[in-house]
Design a protein around this motif. Structure first.
Motif, PDB file in Angstrom:
ATOM      1  N   ALA A 112      42.192  36.990  70.283  1.00  0.00           N
ATOM      2  CA  ALA A 112      43.097  37.641  69.542  1.00  0.00           C
ATOM      3  C   ALA A 112      42.534  37.480  68.012  1.00  0.00           C
ATOM      4  CB  ALA A 112      44.437  36.524  69.374  1.00  0.00           C
ATOM      5  N   ILE A 113      41.463  36.604  67.847  1.00  0.00           N
ATOM      6  CA  ILE A 113      40.829  36.439  66.661  1.00  0.00           C
ATOM      7  C   ILE A 113      39.872  37.394  66.449  1.00  0.00           C
ATOM      8  CG2 ILE A 113      39.096  35.224  64.976  1.00  0.00           C
ATOM      9  CD1 ILE A 113      40.379  32.496  66.338  1.00  0.00           C
ATOM     10  N   VAL A 114      39.155  37.906  67.287  1.00  0.00           N
ATOM     11  CA  VAL A 114      38.240  38.977  67.301  1.00  0.00           C
ATOM     12  C   VAL A 114      38.879  40.454  67.188  1.00  0.00           C
ATOM     13  CG1 VAL A 114      36.611  40.626  68.631  1.00  0.00           C
ATOM     14  CG2 VAL A 114      36.358  37.837  68.752  1.00  0.00           C
ATOM     15  N   VAL A 117      39.918  40.687  63.627  1.00  0.00           N
ATOM     16  CA  VAL A 117      38.983  40.946  62.737  1.00  0.00           C
ATOM     17  C   VAL A 117      38.603  42.494  62.828  1.00  0.00           C
ATOM     18  CG1 VAL A 117      36.493  40.654  62.240  1.00  0.00           C
ATOM     19  CG2 VAL A 117      38.090  38.695  62.466  1.00  0.00           C
ATOM     20  N   LEU A 118      38.394  42.935  63.975  1.00  0.00           N
ATOM     21  CA  LEU A 118      38.079  44.487  64.243  1.00  0.00           C
ATOM     22  C   LEU A 118      38.898  45.387  63.589  1.00  0.00           C
ATOM     23  CD1 LEU A 118      36.399  44.099  67.700  1.00  0.00           C
ATOM     24  CD2 LEU A 118      35.075  44.530  65.651  1.00  0.00           C
ATOM     25  N   ASP A 123      44.105  38.471  57.202  1.00  0.00           N
ATOM     26  CA  ASP A 123      44.973  37.368  56.669  1.00  0.00           C
ATOM     27  C   ASP A 123      45.388  36.534  57.932  1.00  0.00           C
ATOM     28  OD1 ASP A 123      44.870  37.913  54.041  1.00  0.00           O
ATOM     29  OD2 ASP A 123      46.558  39.031  54.072  1.00  0.00           O
ATOM     30  N   GLU A 124      45.315  37.344  58.943  1.00  0.00           N
ATOM     31  CA  GLU A 124      45.904  36.866  60.304  1.00  0.00           C
ATOM     32  C   GLU A 124      44.660  36.056  60.963  1.00  0.00           C
ATOM     33  OE1 GLU A 124      46.683  38.385  64.707  1.00  0.00           O
ATOM     34  OE2 GLU A 124      47.463  39.548  63.264  1.00  0.00           O
ATOM     35  N   ALA A 125      43.471  36.581  60.882  1.00  0.00           N
ATOM     36  CA  ALA A 125      42.380  35.846  61.332  1.00  0.00           C
ATOM     37  C   ALA A 125      41.965  34.647  60.492  1.00  0.00           C
ATOM     38  CB  ALA A 125      41.092  37.011  61.244  1.00  0.00           C
ATOM     39  N   ARG A 126      42.143  34.837  59.236  1.00  0.00           N
ATOM     40  CA  ARG A 126      41.476  33.712  58.642  1.00  0.00           C
ATOM     41  C   ARG A 126      42.401  32.316  58.792  1.00  0.00           C
ATOM     42  NH1 ARG A 126      40.676  38.047  54.314  1.00  0.00           N
ATOM     43  NH2 ARG A 126      38.129  38.048  54.064  1.00  0.00           N
ATOM     44  N   ARG A 142      32.477  41.010  56.273  1.00  0.00           N
ATOM     45  CA  ARG A 142      33.134  41.821  57.455  1.00  0.00           C
ATOM     46  C   ARG A 142      32.478  43.302  57.301  1.00  0.00           C
ATOM     47  NH1 ARG A 142      36.902  45.246  57.758  1.00  0.00           N
ATOM     48  NH2 ARG A 142      37.875  45.682  60.035  1.00  0.00           N
ATOM     49  N   GLY A 143      32.763  43.888  56.210  1.00  0.00           N
ATOM     50  CA  GLY A 143      32.338  45.333  56.091  1.00  0.00           C
ATOM     51  C   GLY A 143      31.066  45.683  56.465  1.00  0.00           C
ATOM     52  N   ASN A 144      30.387  44.885  55.867  1.00  0.00           N
ATOM     53  CA  ASN A 144      28.670  44.974  56.157  1.00  0.00           C
ATOM     54  C   ASN A 144      28.258  44.716  57.561  1.00  0.00           C
ATOM     55  OD1 ASN A 144      28.284  45.522  53.289  1.00  0.00           O
ATOM     56  ND2 ASN A 144      27.692  43.438  52.725  1.00  0.00           N
TER      57      ASN A 144
END
Length: 209
Positions: A112-114, A117-118, A123-126, A142-144
Motif C-alpha cells: 500500500a505504501i509503495v 508513493v508511485l 500525504d497518504e504515504a507519509r 521522490r521525483g529524482n
C-alpha cells in the motif's frame, strides 16, 4: 552421534513417513482423493522439509563450509543464505538475535505504501513514515529517485509476479516487492522499525541482497 545429527535423523524419518502417507492418500484411479487433505499433508511435509534443510545448513556450517558455498548451492547470494539460515549474535547483548517477523500485515502495508508513493499520493504515504524518513523523503527526493529508475528501465507497468518477501533483519522488518518496468524488473524495499513505521524505502535492482 551429535544432538544435531540425531534431530536430523529423526526429522528425515518423520518426513519419509509423512511422504509415504501422502502417496497412499492419492486414491485409486476411480476414487478421487480428498484434495484439501492432500494440501494439508503437503504443507506439513514442506514444513518438515524446511526444518531438515535448516539442520543440514547448520551441519555444513559446523563442518567449516562458507555462506558463499551454501548460497551457490541454493542459487542465492551468501547474504541471502545467511539471512535465511544464519544465527547472528546481537553485539549489544551477546544474545541470539530475534529473526521472528512480528508484523503480521507487513507485506500488505508495504504494498500500500509503495503504491501510494508511485502514484504520487504522498500525504497518504507519509502517514506511515518515521521522523527521519518524513524529513528526508521530500517531493524532490521522490521525483529524482523515480526519474533515475525511469532512465534505467523505462516506465512503471505494475507489480511483477511473485509474492512480497518478508523477513526480520536486526531490529527491522524488511519487505521486498517485485516491480515490473517496460525494460526490466526492479524491486521496492520497505523497512519498518520497531514502532512499525517506515524507516527506509528504496527501488533496487532485483538481485540486490
Amino acid at each position: 552421534m551429535t544432538e544435531s545429527s540425531t534431530s536430523l535423523a529423526s526429522l528425515c524419518a518423520l518426513l519419509a513417513e509423512q511422504a509415504s502417507v501422502l502417496a497412499g492418500s492419492m486414491g485409486a484411479p476411480l476414487t478421487p482423493p480428498a484434495y484439501l487433505d492432500l494440501v494439508r499433508r503437503s504443507q506439513d511435509i514442506a514444513g518438515k522439509g524446511e526444518q531438515v534443510l535448516k539442520l543440514c545448513v547448520q551441519q555444513a556450517r559446523d563442518a567449516g563450509h562458507t555462506w558463499q558455498e551454501i548460497g551457490d548451492l541454493l542459487g542465492v547470494t551468501r547474504q541471502a543464505a545467511f539471512q535465511r539460515f544464519g544465527k547472528p549474535i546481537d553485539p549489544r547483548t551477546g544474545e541470539p538475535m530475534d529473526k521472528t517477523v512480528h508484523m503480521a500485515d507487513a507485506a500488505e502495508r508495504a504494498v500500500a505504501i509503495v503504491t501510494a508513493v508511485l502514484e504520487g499520493r504522498m500525504d497518504e504515504a507519509r502517514r506511515s513514515f518515521n521522523t527521519e524518513v518524513l524529513a528526508a523523503f521530500t517531493d524532490e527526493v521522490r521525483g529524482n529517485g523515480l526519474a533515475t529508475v525511469t532512465g534505467l528501465v523505462g516506465a512503471f507497468e505494475g507489480f511483477a509476479e511473485g509474492e512480497p518477501f518478508v523477513r526480520r533483519i536486526g531490529d527491522h522488518t524488511v519487505v521486498d516487492i517485485p516491480l515490473r518496468y517496460e525494460a526490466g524488473d526492479m524491486k521496492a524495499r520497505v523497512a519498518f522499525d520497531t514502532d512499525e513505521k517506515v524507516a527506509g524505502l528504496f527501488i533496487l535492482a532485483p538481485d540486490t541482497p
